[in-house]
Motif scaffolding. Structure first.
Motif, PDB file in Angstrom:
ATOM      1  N   GLN A 267      -0.224  -0.240  -0.229  1.00  0.00           N
ATOM      2  CA  GLN A 267      -0.694  -0.411  -1.590  1.00  0.00           C
ATOM      3  C   GLN A 267      -0.450  -1.813  -2.127  1.00  0.00           C
ATOM      4  O   GLN A 267      -1.015  -2.189  -3.144  1.00  0.00           O
ATOM      5  N   ARG A 268       0.376  -2.624  -1.444  1.00  0.00           N
ATOM      6  CA  ARG A 268       0.538  -4.004  -1.886  1.00  0.00           C
ATOM      7  C   ARG A 268      -0.793  -4.748  -1.824  1.00  0.00           C
ATOM      8  O   ARG A 268      -1.036  -5.667  -2.569  1.00  0.00           O
ATOM      9  N   TYR A 269      -1.690  -4.278  -0.948  1.00  0.00           N
ATOM     10  CA  TYR A 269      -2.983  -4.948  -0.820  1.00  0.00           C
ATOM     11  C   TYR A 269      -3.939  -4.588  -1.943  1.00  0.00           C
ATOM     12  O   TYR A 269      -4.954  -5.232  -2.118  1.00  0.00           O
ATOM     13  N   THR A 275      -3.428 -11.755  -7.402  1.00  0.00           N
ATOM     14  CA  THR A 275      -2.668 -12.973  -7.153  1.00  0.00           C
ATOM     15  C   THR A 275      -3.588 -14.158  -6.956  1.00  0.00           C
ATOM     16  O   THR A 275      -3.324 -15.240  -7.475  1.00  0.00           O
TER      17      THR A 275
ATOM     18  N   ARG B 114       1.034  -6.336 -11.463  1.00  0.00           N
ATOM     19  CA  ARG B 114       2.039  -6.465 -10.428  1.00  0.00           C
ATOM     20  C   ARG B 114       3.414  -6.306 -11.070  1.00  0.00           C
ATOM     21  O   ARG B 114       3.931  -7.230 -11.664  1.00  0.00           O
ATOM     22  N   THR B 119       4.079  -0.105  -9.222  1.00  0.00           N
ATOM     23  CA  THR B 119       4.075   0.371  -7.841  1.00  0.00           C
ATOM     24  C   THR B 119       4.598   1.798  -7.789  1.00  0.00           C
ATOM     25  O   THR B 119       4.016   2.665  -7.149  1.00  0.00           O
TER      26      THR B 119
END
Lengths: 281, 307, 419
Positions: A267-269, A275, B114, B119
C-alpha cells in the motif's frame, strides 16, 4: 487571518480523525471476535458466549491448529500459487490493456467488449468443464490445475481496470518515447508500467487476496490433500456434526498474517504519485 | 514535469533492430497471450455451459435431452423463485451502487495523505477483505444471533430494545442484514480504487483552483470529481456486475432463507445446478445473469469511456 | 519477465513430475466427509490395511463441512467429469438418489452374496439403503436421534423423562414459567427444525400414515398433518423454543443449552462426541426418545454408507476394502474410529461412551425407526418442505395452508418426474 484558516484546518482534521477512529472501532469488532475466539478453549467459548472475555488464554490453539490442520502444506501451496498466478496474470492483463487504452487499431472496441463479457460469467457453471479440461491436460488434482482458471477469471477485471488507468497517463509521454526511437514494447515497459504503479499495486493486492481466499474452484478441482490451499484446508475444522471453532479461528488468524503483510507492504505504492507531486511543488 | 523526472530516472534505451514487426500487427501481439488464455479457460467452458442450457440434464447421466429454449422460458414464465431472486438482485445492486461506493469515496478522500494514521486506517478499512468467507459467515452469524449476538445486546444496552430483532432469521431483515455485512467487507474495494484514482489528479489543478478562490467543496466538484471520471466507471460498473452476480455472502450467511426470501440469481443457479441436479436449467440461469449484466454494464462503459 | 520464466520452468518441472511417476500398485481413492480429528483416528486404520495389502495403496480424500453442504457438490463434479473416487461415503435415502438414478453407483448385490454383509450389519440399515430391489451401498454408520436434555435443569424443576406427548408439553410449560426455553433449534438449512416437525407428524399421523406421507402415497393435505404444523406453530408461539431461530446455524443452537438458557436439543448419538469436543460435562446430558403415543415408539434414524462408483476401475479391490472396514474384527481394533457403527456385535465401551453405548443397543436391536424427511425426499422437494416449515415457524403460513401448500408441492414434483 492566516492563523484562522490554519485553526479551522486543524479542527477539520481532528473531526475527521475522530470520525475515522469511531468507524474503525466498529470495523474491528468482528476481528476482535475472531481473536477472542482463537485464544480460548472451545468449552469456554460455547458455554460462556462468544462475546465474553476468555476465562483462560489458550495460546496452544495456534500450535494445534497448525499441526492438526496440516497448515504447512496449505500455506506452501497457497504461497506458491500466488507466486505463480499473480505476476503472470497481471502481466498479461497489462499487455492486453495497453493497446486497448493507447493504440488505435481495427476491432479494438469489439475486443474490449469480448474481454468485458468475461466479467459477467458466473464461475459456478464452468467448474465441470474446467475439471474435464484439467484432466485432459494431465494436471487435475495438482496445484497447477488452479493457475489456468485463476488467471483466466482474473483477466477481464484486470484488463478493464488497467485500461481505465492507462488512459489516464498522458499520451504525450508515450509519444515522446516513440520520438526518441523507442519501440512500442519499450514504451510499454519503460513508460507505461512505471507510471501505473499505484494501479498495479492496487490490482496486486486485490489479486493476492482473491487468490488467497478463493474457495470454490480450489475445492472442486483438487481432491488430493497435498495440493490443497488454505481456504479448503479450513474446512477440516468443520465436521459433519460439530465444528472446532477455536481451532478454526486460530487457523484463520494464522492464515491472514501473510496477506496482511503483503497489503501493508504494497500500500505504500498507493501514494507514490503524491510524493512526485510534492517534490515538484 | 514527468518527462524530465522520468528521463532522469529511467533513460529510454534505443536499440537497433534487424527486422521490424509490421506496425499494424503490434496491438494484436500485445493482445495475443491474454486472448488465447482467456478463450481457452473461460470462453470455452462458458460456451459449453451455453450448450448445456438447451438440454434437460442432471449433470451426472450420460444422456441429455434436448429441450430447446424451454429452460429459458421457464425461468421467466414459471419459476417464481427466479422472479423473487431477480428482484432481490435489483435491490442489492441499487444498494451496492449507492452505499459502499459513497463510503469508499469518502474514506479515500479522508485517507489520501501520507501519514502513519492514514496507513493504519487504510489497512483497517480494507482488512475485512482478507478474512476467508467462512470466517465472515461465522462471525456475522454470531453477531446477528438473536439470542446472544452482540448486535441485539448493544441495541438493548443503548435503549433501542425495540430495534432488536431476529436479523438473519427475519424474512424482512435477512437481506438488509446480509447487505450490512457486505458493506463492512467490501467498502475497502472502492476505497483503494479511489485512492489509486486520486493519484492521477495533478496537484497543479488544486493549486490553480485555490488561487482562483475555490473553496473545498468547489475544488471537490470541479477538480476531484472530473478527475475521478475513469475511476467512477470502474467502480460503478463493477458494483452493477457484482450486484447481479452476488453469491458467496448470501449463500454463506442465509443459505437463501428463511423460506426462500433471500434467494438471489447466483444462489438459485447454484441450488438448481448442484443440489437439485438441473444442470441445464442452472446453466440457463447463469446465461440470464450474464445477459442482464452485459445489457446494463456494456453500454454504460462504452459511453463513459469514449473519446 | 523473469517471473514468467520462473513460472514456465516450475510449471514444466511440475508436469514432468506428475506424469513421470510410475505406479507399481493400484491406488484406491477413498472419499469421505471426515474432519481433521476423524482423519487422525483413521490414519492407523488405513495404514494397517495398506500394510496387509501390498498390491493396493488406499488414499483418503476428505471434504469436510457440516451437514451435507459441500461434499455432494464435489462428489457430483468429480463423477460427472469421469474422475470419481473408488469408494465414497454417502448418507442414506434420497441424498444418494440422484447418483443412483444417473447410473453412477454400482449395485453391490453380488458383493453382498460374496461377503455375506446381510448378516454383518443391522437389518434396518440395509432396508434403508435398498433402492428398486438393489443394494447400492454398505451401511457404515447407524445414527438415531432423540431429545437430549440437561440433567441439572430437569432435577432442579423436579422433572423426569416424558412418557407421553402431554408429559413433554408439561415439561416445556414448566420451563417456560421459570424463564428457561424448553428447546433450542437452528433453522438454517432446515433439517434441524425438520426433526421436531417429523416427530410431530409421527405423533399425530401415526407410523403407517407417516411412512405413506414420506413416500408421497398419501395426501399431505389432511387433518393429521395440519395438527403437526399446528403443534409447531404452538411451540413457537408459546415461547418454548429459543426465538428467531430460522437462520441460526444448527451448531450454534447448542450454545443456549450449554449456557443453561435452554433445556433440550434434538440431536443424534453423535452428540456425546460433540459434548466431548465442546468440553461440556458429559454426565449432565442424557437423552430420551420423544414419546409418540404409538406402539412401537419409533424414532428418527438413518444410515450412512459406503458406495462404489460404476466408473471405478478397481471395483473388486474397493469391495474388499469396504468388507475390511465393515467386519467386526477390524472395527473392534479401532473403537474410536468406528463409533456409531452399523455393524452388529461391535459394542462401544459403556464406561467411556455411555450414551453411544445406549444408542448402539437401540440401533442394532429390532427397534422401529422412521427416516428423517430429508432422506425420504429429494433435495428439490425437501427444500419446498423447508420453505413451508419456515413459513409456519415465522407465522407467515397457517397450519391449514401449510398442509395444502405441501401437497401442492408434492403433486408438482410428481408431475415433473413423469414428464
Amino acid at each position: 487571518m492566516m492563523s484562522d484558516v490554519r485553526r479551522q484546518r486543524r479542527l477539520e482534521q481532528t473531526v475527521i480523525f475522530l470520525g475515522l477512529l469511531a468507524l474503525s472501532l466498529i470495523w474491528l469488532t468482528p476481528f476482535a471476535t475472531v481473536v477472542l475466539s482463537a485464544i480460548r478453549g472451545q468449552g469456554d467459548l460455547l458455554a460462556r458466549g462468544v462475546f465474553s472475555l476468555p476465562k483462560k488464554i489458550a495460546w496452544s490453539n495456534f500450535a494445534e491448529a497448525w499441526s492438526t490442520g496440516d497448515f504447512s502444506i496449505y500455506f506452501r501451496n497457497s504461497l506458491l500459487l500466488i507466486a505463480m498466478k499473480v505476476p503472470l496474470g497481471i502481466f498479461i492483463a497489462a499487455l492486453a490493456a495497453y493497446p486497448l487504452a493507447k493504440l488505435r487499431f481495427r476491432f479494438s472496441g469489439a475486443i474490449f467488449i469480448f474481454f468485458l463479457a468475461g466479467l459477467a460469467v458466473p464461475v459456478q457453471v464452468t467448474l465441470q468443464p474446467l475439471l474435464v479440461m484439467m484432466k485432459q491436460l494431465g494436471i487435475a488434482n495438482s496445484l497447477f490445475a488452479l493457475v489456468p482458471p485463476y488467471v483466466a477469471f482474473g483477466l477481464p477485471f484486470q484488463i478493464f481496470v488497467l485500461r481505465g488507468f492507462f488512459r489516464l497517463i498522458p499520451s504525450e509521454l508515450l509519444e515522446a518515447a516513440r520520438l526518441d526511437g523507442a519501440s512500442e514494447w519499450t514504451a510499454f515497459l519503460r513508460v507505461m508500467l512505471p507510471l501505473s504503479v499505484p494501479a498495479l499495486a492496487t490490482l496486486c493486492i486485490i489479486d493476492v487476496l482473491a487468490t488467497w481466499n478463493e474457495f470454490l474452484i480450489a475445492l472442486v478441482l483438487i481432491s488430493a490433500k497435498e495440493s490443497r490451499t488454505v481456504p479448503v484446508g479450513l474446512l477440516q475444522f468443520q465436521g459433519e456434526y460439530s465444528s472446532q471453532y477455536t481451532l478454526l479461528m486460530a487457523g484463520i488468524l494464522i492464515s491472514i498474517v501473510p496477506v496482511i503483510a503483503i497489503f501493508i507492504f504494497l500500500q505504500r505504492y498507493f501514494v507514490a504519485g503524491l510524493t512526485a507531486g510534492a517534490v515538484k511543488g | 514535469m514527468s518527462e524530465i523526472t522520468l528521463g532522469a530516472r529511467r533513460p529510454v534505451i534505443v536499440r537497433r533492430r534487424r527486422w521490424r514487426i509490421p506496425v499494424t500487427a503490434i496491438p494484436y501481439l500485445f493482445l495475443a497471450p491474454a486472448t488465447l488464455w482467456y478463450a481457452a479457460f473461460l470462453v470455452y467452458p462458458m460456451l459449453q455451459s451455453l450448450y448445456v442450457s438447451f438440454f434437460d440434464w442432471d449433470g451426472l447421466s450420460p444422456t441429455m435431452t434436448f429441450v430447446g429454449l424451454e429452460n429459458y422460458i421457464n425461468i421467466f414464465a414459471v419459476d417464481e423463485v427466479a422472479r423473487l431472486a431477480l428482484w432481490n438482485n435489483i435491490l442489492w445492486t441499487i444498494g451496492a451502487l449507492a452505499l459502499p461506493t459513497f463510503f469508499g469515496l469518502m474514506l479515500a478522500l479522508a485517507l489520501n495523505r501520507r501519514a502513519p494514521a492514514s496507513t493504519l486506517f487504510r489497512t483497517i478499512f480494507y482488512s475485512p477483505a482478507v478474512l476467508p468467507l467462512v470466517a465472515v459467515g461465522l462471525i456475522w452469524a454470531w453477531m446477528y444471533n438473536p439470542h446472544f449476538g452482540v448486535v441485539n445486546v448493544t441495541l438493548k444496552a443503548v435503549g433501542l430494545r425495540s430495534w432488536a430483532n431476529g436479523w438473519l432469521s427475519n424474512y424482512e431483515m435477512a437481506l438488509p442484514a446480509t447487505f450490512v455485512t457486505f458493506i463492512w467487507s467490501h467498502v475497502g474495494f472502492p476505497m483503494i480504487f479511489y485512492l489509486a484514482g486520486l493519484q492521477a489528479i495533478s496537484k497543479d489543478y488544486y493549486e490553480a483552483a485555490t488561487i482562483d478562490g475555490a473553496n473545498a467543496f468547489q475544488r471537490f466538484r470541479h477538480v476531484t470529481m472530473p478527475g475521478l471520471a475513469e475511476t467512477h466507471v470502474i467502480v460503478l460498473s463493477l458494483a452493477v456486475i457484482n450486484g447481479f452476480k452476488v453469491f458467496d455472502l448470501v449463500y454463506t450467511m442465509t443459505y437463501g432463507g428463511p423460506g426462500r426470501s433471500t434467494q438471489v440469481l447466483g444462489t438459485w443457479m447454484y441450488f438448481q445446478t448442484f443440489q437439485y441436479y438441473h444442470a441445464g436449467y442452472g446453466s440457463a440461469l447463469a446465461w440470464v445473469i450474464a445477459a442482464i449484466v452485459l445489457v446494463i454494464a456494456i453500454p454504460y462503459i462504452r459511453r463513459m469511456s469514449r473519446g | 519477465m523473469r517471473g514468467l520464466k520462473i513460472f514456465a520452468a516450475t510449471a514444466l518441472a511440475g508436469f514432468v513430475a506428475f506424469s513421470g511417476g510410475a505406479e507399481a500398485k493400484d491406488t484406491l481413492r477413498l472419499m469421505t466427509v471426515f474432519d481433521a480429528p476423524t482423519v487422525k483416528l483413521w490414519e492407523p486404520v488405513l495404514a494397517a490395511y495398506n500394510a496387509a495389502n501390498p498390491d493396493v495403496e488406499v488414499k483418503m480424500e476428505t471434504v469436510a463441512g457440516s451437514g451435507a453442504a459441500v461434499y455432494p457438490d464435489v462428489l457430483r463434479t468429480s463423477m460427472a467429469s469421469g474422475d470419481p473416487p473408488d469408494v465414497f461415503f454417502m448418507w442414506g435415502g434420497e441424498i444418494a438418489g440422484p447418483f443412483i438414478k444417473a447410473g453412477q453407483v454400482e449395485p453391490l448385490d453380488a458383493y453382498y452374496e460374496k461377503y455375506g454383509w446381510e448378516k454383518v450389519v443391522a437389518p434396518w440399515t440395509i432396508d434403508r439403503i435398498t433402492r428398486d430391489g438393489h443394494k447400492y451401498g454398505v451401511p457404515f454408520h447407524a445414527r438415531g436421534m432423540g431429545l437430549w436434555y440437561r440433567v441439572d435443569l430437569f432435577e432442579k424443576y423436579g422433572l423426569s423423562e416424558p412418557k407421553t406427548y402431554d408429559d413433554l408439553a408439561n415439561i416445556c410449560s414448566t420451563f417456560k414459567k421459570d424463564g428457561i426455553y424448553c428447546a433450542s433449534f437452528g433453522g438454517k438449512f432446515g433439517w434441524q427444525t425438520m426433526r421436531l416437525l417429523d416427530y410431530f407428524t409421527e405423533t399425530t399421523c401415526g407410523p403407517e400414515e407417516h411412512d405413506k406421507l414420506n413416500m408421497l402415497q398419501s395426501s399431505w393435505n389432511q387433518p393429521c398433518v395440519v395438527a403437526a404444523y399446528d403443534r409447531m406453530a404452538q411451540w413457537v408461539k408459546d415461547g418454548w423454543l429459543v426465538p428467531d431461530f430460522l437462520n441460526v446455524a444448527p451448531n450454534d443452537a447448542r450454545m443456549p443449552v450449554y449456557s443453561g438458557d435452554a433445556a433440550m436439543v434434538f440431536e443424534g448419538g453423535w452428540f456425546e462426541g460433540v459434548l466431548k469436543s465442546d468440553e461440556q460435562p458429559l454426565e449432565n446430558y442424557k437423552f430420551f426418545l420423544p414419546p409418540t403415543g404409538h406402539t412401537p415408539v419409533r424414532y428418527s434414524a438413518f444410515p450412512e454408507q459406503w458406495m462404489i462408483p460404476t466408473s471405478s476401475k478397481h471395483k473388486d479391490q474397493a469391495a474388499a476394502l469396504i468388507n475390511w472396514m465393515t467386519i467386526a474384527d477390524t472395527q473392534k481394533q479401532y473403537p474410536e474410529a468406528f463409533t456409531a457403527s452399523a455393524t452388529i456385535g461391535v459394542e462401544s465401551d459403556c464406561a467411556v461412551a455411555p450414551r453411544d453405548c445406549e444408542w448402539k443397543k437401540l440401533l442394532t436391536s429390532d427397534s422401529a425407526t422412521y427416516p428423517p424427511t430429508d432422506q425420504a425426499f429429494t433435495k428439490e422437494l425437501i427444500d419446498g418442505f423447508f420453505e413451508v416449515q419456515d413459513g409456519v415457524v415465522a407465522g407467515k403460513i397457517t397450519p391449514a395452508d401449510a398442509a395444502a401448500q405441501m401437497q401442492a408441492k408434492a403433486e408438482a414434483w410428481k408431475a415433473k418426474q413423469k414428464s
